[in-house]
Write an enzyme that holds these catalytic residues in place. Structure first.
Site, PDB file in Angstrom:
ATOM      1  N   LYS A  64       0.800  -1.226   0.000  1.00  0.00           N
ATOM      2  CA  LYS A  64       0.000   0.000   0.000  1.00  0.00           C
ATOM      3  C   LYS A  64       0.832   1.275   0.000  1.00  0.00           C
ATOM      4  O   LYS A  64       0.372   2.324  -0.469  1.00  0.00           O
ATOM      5  CB  LYS A  64      -0.922   0.003   1.215  1.00  0.00           C
ATOM      6  CG  LYS A  64      -2.046  -1.014   1.166  1.00  0.00           C
ATOM      7  CD  LYS A  64      -3.129  -0.605   0.192  1.00  0.00           C
ATOM      8  CE  LYS A  64      -4.359  -1.482   0.320  1.00  0.00           C
ATOM      9  NZ  LYS A  64      -5.431  -1.067  -0.607  1.00  0.00           N
ATOM     10  N   SER A 105       0.878  -9.871  -0.733  1.00  0.00           N
ATOM     11  CA  SER A 105       0.629  -8.430  -0.661  1.00  0.00           C
ATOM     12  C   SER A 105       0.957  -7.792   0.678  1.00  0.00           C
ATOM     13  O   SER A 105       1.166  -6.580   0.751  1.00  0.00           O
ATOM     14  CB  SER A 105      -0.826  -8.132  -1.025  1.00  0.00           C
ATOM     15  OG  SER A 105      -1.714  -8.820  -0.153  1.00  0.00           O
TER      16      SER A 105
END
Length: 411
Positions: A59, A311
């Site tokens: 992110k 991720s």
């Protein structure tokens, strides 16, 4: 591929520009080969370790690209966002790099480790009762009332372009990749990666993976409009987005070659495998691609290798323990059996010796006396064992029964 100037919402050129823009602010994460996954899948498998990224998640890439394009006045006024944790950390970290105030709206039930990290990066946390969608509404209201710039977790072209830099790195490090398996929550990561990878890797397929308990893209893609999921109750909190974005849904339709779902049990098994075989701590959302490969839900290409994107790795220690327990149980490597032993010295020791001689690890032993329909000179025992798998479980059951114990397998 056309650039944004000719009508493309997010172009390959946007991703390239983001790559140059964020290069000095983020970490180029390693692409690691996985022998265990290669054995299971039947093709060379790599994992893209974004769990080793700054802030523990991809992110920070999108957040940094967004803030790098804000004016001095916008940075001074501050930025805000809604997030279950990873986007909040990424934005707080990026804001600290650009000297901006960051206000993060997080669901009250967000993981404690992620909340603590946001504070550590200098972010201000405001808790919101409810889900991510409730936090998003609160962030939107605050942005308008306080003059802050709202940085959406996925429904923003600059954020999507920033996440797409992962696709550039995969293509540079493994030009023979024919399949990329990527977590799919709001869609910013999956579409950004696909836009970049499909420009550089002709014929590559990109498959998105959602948590079965929160998989709105399945119905949304059929209807060609965002349709909300009923629940977001999953260990994959990082992708538990109940409704696709207005920007990302058309991008998913255009660039993603398929969407599959995995259960929490399957994700937990993948987390355990990654921990044991690759020595990587990966959160539930980050392990969904590996889970899909382990369950055979996506097929390897005829030629070329496979890449699963990990991720993120931001998971509470307590939740990690529960995931390990869940994963071992689902894989048949943790069994709970109940039996009754005479209430006399040495009886329990005999039972434990039988189990130990077969190589099982005793995790817990519990005496159950109250409320049990047993003789006054008997004791009910519940054992929690770590085993090598279903065949080992069966071997243990038979051995214990052969010693005269009546055994019941608990679930």
């Amino acid at each position: 591929m056309a650039g944004t100037a000719t009508g493309e919402v997010v172009s390959f050129e946007d991703v390239e520009a983001a790559d140059a823009r964020i290069e000095s602010h983020v970490r180029r994460t390693p692409l690691l080969s996985s022998g265990e996954l290669t054995r299971r899948v039947g093709a060379k498998v790599f994992v893209k370790a974004e769990n080793l990224q700054l802030t523990g998640s991809f992110k920070v890439r999108g957040a940094t690209n967004k803030l790098a394009q804000l004016s001095k006045e916008q940075l001074t006024a501050g930025v805000c966002a809604a997030s279950a944790g990873n986007h909040a950390q990424g934005l707080a970290f990026a804001a600290s790099q650009f000297g901006a105030r960051a206000v993060l709206f997080m669901p009250a039930g967000a993981p404690l480790a992620k909340i603590a990290a946001v504070h550590q990066y200098g972010g201000e946390v405001r808790f919101v009762d409810g889900t991510y969608d409730d936090a998003q509404a609160a962030a939107q209201e605050a942005a308008e009332a306080e003059g802050m710039t709202l940085v959406h977790a996925f429904d923003d072209p600059q954020v999507v372009a920033g996440q797409g830099t992962i696709g550039l790195e995969i293509a540079r490090d493994a030009p023979d990749v024919g399949l990329i398996v990527v977590p799919l929550g709001g869609g910013g990561l999956a579409t950004g990666v696909a836009i970049a990878a499909k420009q550089l890797l002709p014929g590559v397929r990109v498959v998105g993976v959602q948590a079965a308990a929160c998989a709105p893209y399945l119905e949304s893609l059929k209807a060609h409009r965002p349709i909300g999921a009923r629940s977001a109750n999953t260990i994959c909190d990082g992708i538990a987005v109940k409704e696709p974005g207005r920007l990302t849904l058309p991008l998913v339709e255009r660039y993603i070659d398929g969407v599959v779902t995995v259960t929490d049990d399957e994700v937990a098994q993948a987390m355990v495998m990654l921990l044991e075989r690759t020595k990587l701590v990966v959160e539930g959302a980050g392990a969904v691609g590996v889970a899909a490969l382990m369950q055979g839900l996506v097929k390897a290409p005829e030629g070329g290798s496979v890449c699963a994107i990990l991720s993120g790795g931001n998971v509470d220690a307590s939740l990690l323990y529960e995931c390990i327990r869940l994963g071992e149980t689902a894989a048949g490597r943790r069994m709970v059996l109940a039996t009754v032993v005479p209430d006399r010295p040495g009886a329990l020791a005999g039972l434990l010796k039988t189990v130990a001689d077969l190589g099982a690890n005793v995790v817990d032993v519990e005496h159950l006396r109250d409320g049990m329909d047993i003789h006054v000179r008997e004791t009910a025992i519940q054992l929690v064992l770590q085993t090598r798998g279903p065949e080992h479980d069966e071997e243990i059951m038979k051995a214990v029964e052969a010693e005269g114990f009546s055994v019941r397998l608990e679930h």
